[in-house]
Design a protein around this motif. Structure first.
Motif, mmCIF file in Angstrom:
data_model
loop_
_atom_site.group_PDB
_atom_site.id
_atom_site.type_symbol
_atom_site.label_atom_id
_atom_site.label_comp_id
_atom_site.label_asym_id
_atom_site.label_seq_id
_atom_site.Cartn_x
_atom_site.Cartn_y
_atom_site.Cartn_z
ATOM 1 N N ASN A 60 0.854 -1.188 0.000
ATOM 2 C CA ASN A 60 0.000 0.000 0.000
ATOM 3 C C ASN A 60 0.891 1.240 0.000
ATOM 4 N N ASN A 63 -1.705 -0.573 -5.940
ATOM 5 C CA ASN A 63 -2.064 -0.355 -4.523
ATOM 6 C C ASN A 63 -1.834 1.054 -3.981
ATOM 7 N N LYS A 116 -2.944 4.148 -2.206
ATOM 8 C CA LYS A 116 -4.038 4.508 -1.288
ATOM 9 C C LYS A 116 -4.136 6.029 -1.191
ATOM 10 N N GLU A 117 -3.053 6.688 -1.518
ATOM 11 C CA GLU A 117 -3.013 8.154 -1.588
ATOM 12 C C GLU A 117 -2.318 8.510 -2.893
ATOM 13 N N VAL A 146 -9.988 6.743 -2.594
ATOM 14 C CA VAL A 146 -8.532 6.890 -2.496
ATOM 15 C C VAL A 146 -8.276 8.369 -2.234
#
Ligand SMILES: Cc1cc2nc3c(=O)[nH]c(=O)nc-3n(C[C@H](O)[C@H](O)[C@H](O)COP(=O)(O)O)c2cc1C
Ligand SMILES: Nc1ncnc2c1ncn2[C@@H]1O[C@H](COP(=O)(O)OP(=O)(O)OP(=O)(O)O)[C@@H](O)[C@H]1O
Length: 262
Positions: free
Chosen positions: A20, A119, A121-122, A151
């Protein structure tokens, strides 16, 4: 830092083991102060949320693939970008192979497959980031996408110097026009190239136009101040005894001389 080369064939496999991440997006030629601000913002996001810090870029430069008549004058080769990202404490550097067929991938498909797929996430990018076929994806479409995918998205505002956007294009222009003393304001330090005693300037750097320049040669922990003359696009002469120094030298380009030294 892990450097991971991604292409359409290995994407699926790489996705399985991608951690992530807070992911900074862009080409990042020269890793100038605007780029550093994007990566620093991503680093803060990564630290706050316990994510890996990733940078996703391309190679070769999209313009060189899309417009075969354009010869990109790179500011630095991939190896030097890797060194800089390492110093910025990036954990993973994804280098996506930019091909004619990738250029046709629609904006949302690129996000699904490469950004969410790897992956993120930000997502962190600058105000003018574009992506997808015909460069139709912008920070506006990215905001819609990020909201639907849950996201995070952070858009970094424009960093300027003297009322101009700090950009790789502006740095290339200053180098061509011999305005080397402007560059620390854009890059955060002098422009650097690597020089091999046998073969001259290593590939994929930009040299200033023909003329003489004040340079600093990095020699282990000290600097040798001397003069270098650019004779043509790829050939330089260093006016100093360097045969006792290492084979590959780093040259910092400080300023131009108005007159050619004798
Ligand atoms: C899937 C994909 C397709 C792209 N297709 C085009 C295109 O058709 N025309 C174009 O000018 N740029 C295209 N690009 C390049 C982007 O507009 C942009 O230059 C690249 O993502 C790097 O972003 P940056 O220039 O903001 O760093 C594409 C990029 C991606 C990821
Ligand atoms: N001055 C800046 N301020 C804030 N963000 C920036 C700035 N310059 C570039 N970025 C961002 O950094 C990332 C990489 O940008 P890119 O590689 O296109 O740099 P660039 O300097 O704009 O290049 P070019 O001059 O070739 O268009 C993108 O997300 C972009 O929006």
């Amino acid at each position: 830092m892990k450097v991971i080369y991604v292409d359409a064939n290995n994407l699926h496999e790489i996705r399985q083991s991608s951690p992530n991440a807070a992911m900074a997006l862009g080409y990042f030629d020269g890793v100038h102060l605007g780029h550093q601000s994007v990566i620093q913002t991503a680093k803060e996001k990564a630290q706050a949320q316990n994510l890996s810090l990733a940078v996703l870029s391309f190679f070769p430069h999209p313009k060189s693939v899309l417009f075969s008549d354009i010869e990109i004058s790179y500011l630095e080769p991939l190896e030097q970008k890797v060194e800089k990202l390492e110093k910025l404490e990036v954990d993973i550097f994804y280098i996506v192979e930019f091909t004619k067929s990738l250029a046709k991938v629609e904006a949302n498909d690129f996000l699904d497959d490469y950004i969410i797929g790897l992956n993120a996430k930000e997502i962190i990018c600058g105000f003018d980031y574009t992506y997808g076929a015909k460069a139709s994806g912008t920070v506006k479409t990215l905001a819609v996408y990020a909201a639907t995918q849950q996201v995070g998205l952070t858009v970094v505002e424009e960093l300027k110097w003297n009322n101009q956007k700090i950009s790789s294009t502006l740095i290339r222009k200053h180098i061509a026009e011999r305005k080397l003393s402007e560059l620390p304001n854009l890059l955060g330090g002098f422009y650097k190239t690597k020089y091999c005693q046998k073969n001259g300037i290593l590939p994929n750097y930009s040299l200033p136009n023909v003329g003489s320049y004040k340079v600093l040669i990095e020699d282990r922990h000290s600097f040798i101040e001397c003069v270098a003359t650019v004779k043509c696009k790829k050939y330089i002469q260093i006016h100093h005894e360097i045969s006792t120094l290492q084979n590959v030298l780093t040259i910092q380009w400080v300023d131009r001389f108005e007159t050619v030294p004798s």
